[in-house]
Design an enzyme around this catalytic site. Structure first.
Site, mmCIF file in Angstrom:
data_model
loop_
_atom_site.group_PDB
_atom_site.id
_atom_site.type_symbol
_atom_site.label_atom_id
_atom_site.label_comp_id
_atom_site.label_asym_id
_atom_site.label_seq_id
_atom_site.Cartn_x
_atom_site.Cartn_y
_atom_site.Cartn_z
ATOM 1 N N CYS A 1 0.778 -1.166 -0.159
ATOM 2 C CA CYS A 1 0.200 0.111 -0.112
ATOM 3 C C CYS A 1 0.933 1.361 -0.010
ATOM 4 C CB CYS A 1 -0.960 -0.003 1.109
ATOM 5 S SG CYS A 1 -1.828 -1.358 1.389
ATOM 6 N N ARG B 1 1.941 1.231 -5.957
ATOM 7 C CA ARG B 1 2.092 0.160 -4.858
ATOM 8 C C ARG B 1 0.784 -0.378 -4.348
ATOM 9 N NH1 ARG B 1 6.841 0.916 -1.867
ATOM 10 N NH2 ARG B 1 5.868 -0.123 -0.033
ATOM 11 N N TRP C 1 -3.680 -1.981 -1.334
ATOM 12 C CA TRP C 1 -3.655 -3.097 -2.196
ATOM 13 C C TRP C 1 -4.191 -4.223 -1.131
ATOM 14 C CZ3 TRP C 1 -1.735 -8.133 -1.428
ATOM 15 C CH2 TRP C 1 -2.037 -9.025 -2.264
ATOM 16 N N ASN D 1 0.265 0.294 5.971
ATOM 17 C CA ASN D 1 0.591 -0.746 5.227
ATOM 18 C C ASN D 1 1.181 -2.038 5.805
ATOM 19 O OD1 ASN D 1 1.825 -2.140 2.982
ATOM 20 N ND2 ASN D 1 3.510 -0.580 2.848
ATOM 21 N N GLY D 2 0.794 -3.226 5.532
ATOM 22 C CA GLY D 2 1.164 -4.451 6.212
ATOM 23 C C GLY D 2 0.049 -5.308 6.548
ATOM 24 N N GLU E 1 10.178 -15.633 -18.109
ATOM 25 C CA GLU E 1 9.956 -14.054 -17.839
ATOM 26 C C GLU E 1 9.049 -13.745 -18.653
ATOM 27 O OE1 GLU E 1 10.204 -10.151 -16.760
ATOM 28 O OE2 GLU E 1 10.467 -12.182 -15.550
ATOM 29 N N LYS F 1 5.305 -11.844 -18.049
ATOM 30 C CA LYS F 1 4.778 -10.404 -18.454
ATOM 31 C C LYS F 1 3.458 -10.555 -19.047
ATOM 32 C CE LYS F 1 7.600 -8.214 -16.998
ATOM 33 N NZ LYS F 1 7.971 -9.157 -15.912
ATOM 34 N N GLU G 1 0.907 -11.155 -16.561
ATOM 35 C CA GLU G 1 0.694 -10.069 -15.502
ATOM 36 C C GLU G 1 -0.145 -9.063 -16.031
ATOM 37 O OE1 GLU G 1 4.774 -9.625 -12.778
ATOM 38 O OE2 GLU G 1 4.976 -9.142 -14.733
ATOM 39 N N HIS H 1 7.705 -33.589 -23.502
ATOM 40 C CA HIS H 1 7.174 -34.515 -22.363
ATOM 41 C C HIS H 1 6.190 -33.919 -21.715
ATOM 42 C CE1 HIS H 1 11.249 -36.628 -22.485
ATOM 43 N NE2 HIS H 1 11.855 -35.350 -22.629
ATOM 44 N N LYS I 1 3.542 -3.507 -6.721
ATOM 45 C CA LYS I 1 4.768 -3.258 -7.166
ATOM 46 C C LYS I 1 5.745 -3.895 -6.065
ATOM 47 C CE LYS I 1 8.084 -1.987 -10.043
ATOM 48 N NZ LYS I 1 8.218 -2.836 -11.193
#
Length: 615
Positions: free
Chosen positions: A2, A27, A75, A101-102, A488, A492, A495, A511, A610
């Site tokens: 947050c 954030r 968030w 935040n937390g 990666e 992307k 996301e 496989h 983030k």
């Protein structure tokens, strides 16, 4: 997870806090709120949604007067995103207001006890529990706000960065941190509070970063008092000069931060190796490595711990360290490493990678490694971050602020730093020849200009994106150094476009994943001429024979893949170890354009934040 902003001083607080929340929206962006005190009234407005939604609602609901205020962009952890669960939260009396935040892990136990004592709760959040606990301590102990915050925090378990205001003490804000970042901007008879320095860089270049387990009482007309939460001991404030500027956190004409940061990669990589890699002299100088060179050279094993994109950079580094320096490397998810009782020896080196330097799982892994006696080296981007302070030594990537939630330049600059370390160790150990060492330095020096060449394919990549934007699934394949790039690239796409995608080693396709391939499945294959080229060609032929749609990432001038693939995207040639720095560029652009065409919020994808400062 947050964003926290606060102001106390001689200016009008509202515009400072609103602009600060807009800068911190990366954030957290599922809800937002602001509390203002105008000398008489403590006013609050909050809403589900973006900061823009808050601005519209707040200016209709309350007066924006006042030179004291706190704001929050959220968030969600406890309670769904809605108006009630949004921060700030009042205490039952309405005298106290808090942003947080937390996570308070024992909030339920505290909540049940407070309910027995007559407290009522209106939200599902742990934060409302905390503000009422602080108020309860005030009433029971007869203490001022700062002392009440300290006593209350000693009764909590979890992680937090908080700012608390009491309208009975209108000239102060109390802040504290444990596991979540908090910065205090110091001006002339004014103070700024924020999760990072971006909200106040145009007002002051002086900042104090609270350490874990510290709290501060920020008072107008007086100095800051910082104390240890556990034992009340005083801490001397250490004021740092900020190393970012306003231009770095603006879009500078780009439509999105993500696109800007993709295009910043050439200059970011130059900034990463500037002063460290002296090509003409054939030297690599890195203070964090030079000062601990014996530990590195005597290391029996390197363990890399990271999360998300940083974990993928660690996987690339595994190939580079083992190939260049001949040191065994293990790459661990920090979130798993911290819980599985890992075997760590005193002659191990643990490298912790994090863009923000605040990632909670990586921080916990660092503490575990230190307890076991390992030497811990940090690689992060944010100066003054928790990881940079917690590790024994380290190296900054110097990528500049990364605002887009999906990391781009963080990935390539992390690989650059790790390549420099591997090359330095290889030279010292004699595991590569002098001629090869000089070749690698020259090649790394050319990477920024080669990324600029790769970026020229943007228009072509836009066309490829339009062809496959409606696909439901993607498969990404790579071998060797480029297997992590496949992971990666898939990350992307997931996301920011919300399309399901998987990355695989190309040889593993047969496989299992080959069962998924048909004419509806786009397959992105990294097939540069360096490495296992012929083997990858065989994989492409297997896909082609099952009607899969092939997008090839190839070396300039390639003809063999071009004849088989539906589309090819070229990158310049380089040595195999550095190909990930080039092959990742078209995958970033492909994800960006697909997400844009699907109408997604590129910079603020749903459910993501983030800086992940909670488990």
């Amino acid at each position: 997870m947050c964003g926290i902003v606060g102001y106390i001083g001689h200016r009008k607080a509202y515009p400072i806090i609103l602009k600060g929340l807009q800068r911190l929206e990366y954030r957290g962006y599922d809800s937002a709120g602001i509390a203002l005190y105008d000398g008489e009234q403590l006013k609050l407005s909050k809403t589900k949604g973006k900061v823009a939604d808050l601005k519209e609602k707040l200016e209709d609901e309350i007066s924006t007067d006042g030179s004291v205020g706190i704001g929050h962009t959220r968030w969600a952890t406890h309670g769904v995103p809605n108006d009630v669960n949004s921060h700030p939260h009042y205490s039952n009396s309405g005298d106290l207001v808090i942003i947080h935040n937390g996570i308070i892990e024992n909030y339920d136990t505290i909540k049940k006890e407070l309910i027995k004592r007559g407290y009522q709760f209106h939200s599902d959040t742990d934060t409302e529990v905390l503000v009422n606990l602080i108020e309860d301590v005030q009433l029971k102990e007869g203490v001022k706000l700062g002392k009440a915050v300290q006593i209350a925090l000693n009764q909590t378990v979890g992680a937090y960065a908080i700012a608390v205001f009491d309208k009975k003490k209108p000239d102060e804000i109390v802040v504290a941190r444990l596991g979540s970042p908090l910065a205090i901007g110091v001006g002339e008879d004014e103070f700024f509070i924020a999760s990072d320095a971006s909200p106040f860089i145009e007002y002051t270049s002086s900042a104090i970063y609270l350490e874990d387990g510290e709290m501060a009482v920020v008072r107008r007309g007086k100095g800051i008092k910082i104390r240890k939460i556990a034992n009340d001991s005083l801490v001397d404030p250490y004021i740092q000069k900020l190393q970012i500027n306003l231009e770095q956190i603006e879009k500078n004409g780009y439509d999105h931060f993500m696109l800007k940061e993709i295009y910043e990669q050439p200059s970011a990589i130059v900034d990463t190796y500037r002063g460290r890699m002296l090509v003409d002299q054939g030297l690599i100088r890195m203070a964090g490595v030079d000062d601990n060179l014996t530990k590195f050279l005597n290391a029996k094993r390197i363990i890399i711990v990271a999360c998300g994109t940083s974990w993928h950079a660690g996987l690339v580094a595994e190939y580079i360290f083992e190939d260049f320096a001949r040191i065994p490397v293990e790459v661990e998810y920090a979130s798993e490493f911290r819980y599985r009782n890992p075997v760590i020896n005193q002659d191990d080196i643990v490298i912790a990678i994090s863009q923000s330097g605040e990632t909670a799982d990586t921080m916990a892994a660092i503490k575990l490694a230190k307890e076991k006696g390992a030497f811990v080296f940090g690689v992060c981007n944010v100066v003054g971050s928790s990881i940079s302070r917690e590790t024994h030594a380290g190296a900054y990537t110097h990528a500049g602020p990364e605002i887009g939630v999906a990391s781009t330049k963080a990935f390539t600059t992390q690989i650059t730093v790790l390549s420099l370390i591997a090359l330095k160790l290889a030279k010292e150990k004699g595991s590569i020849s002098n001629s090869d060492f000089h070749l690698y330095l020259r090649e790394l020096d050319l990477i920024p200009s080669k990324i600029e060449e790769a970026l020229k394919s943007n228009e072509h990549i836009t066309g490829v994106a339009s062809e496959y934007k409606d696909a439901s699934n993607f498969l990404y394949l790579g071998r060797g150094f480029n297997f992590p790039v496949a992971l990666e690239g898939a990350l992307k796409l997931k996301e920011i476009s919300y399309i399901h995608a998987e990355g695989y080693p190309a040889a593993e396709m047969k496989h299992g994943p080959i069962a998924l391939i048909d004419e509806m499945m786009p397959v992105v294959v990294i097939a540069t001429r360096k490495g296992h080229y012929e083997k990858v060609i065989s994989n492409i032929q297997e896909i082609k024979s099952r009607n899969g749609k092939i997008i090839g990432i190839v070396t300039e001038g390639d003809q063999e893949v071009r004849e088989l693939a539906d589309y090819v995207i070229e990158v310049p040639e380089t040595v195999e170890a550095f190909t990930p720095l080039l092959t990742t560029i078209p995958l970033q652009l492909l994800s960006y354009h697909i997400a844009l065409m699907l109408g997604k919020n590129v910079d603020q994808p749903r459910n993501l934040a983030k800086s992940v400062t909670v488990e």
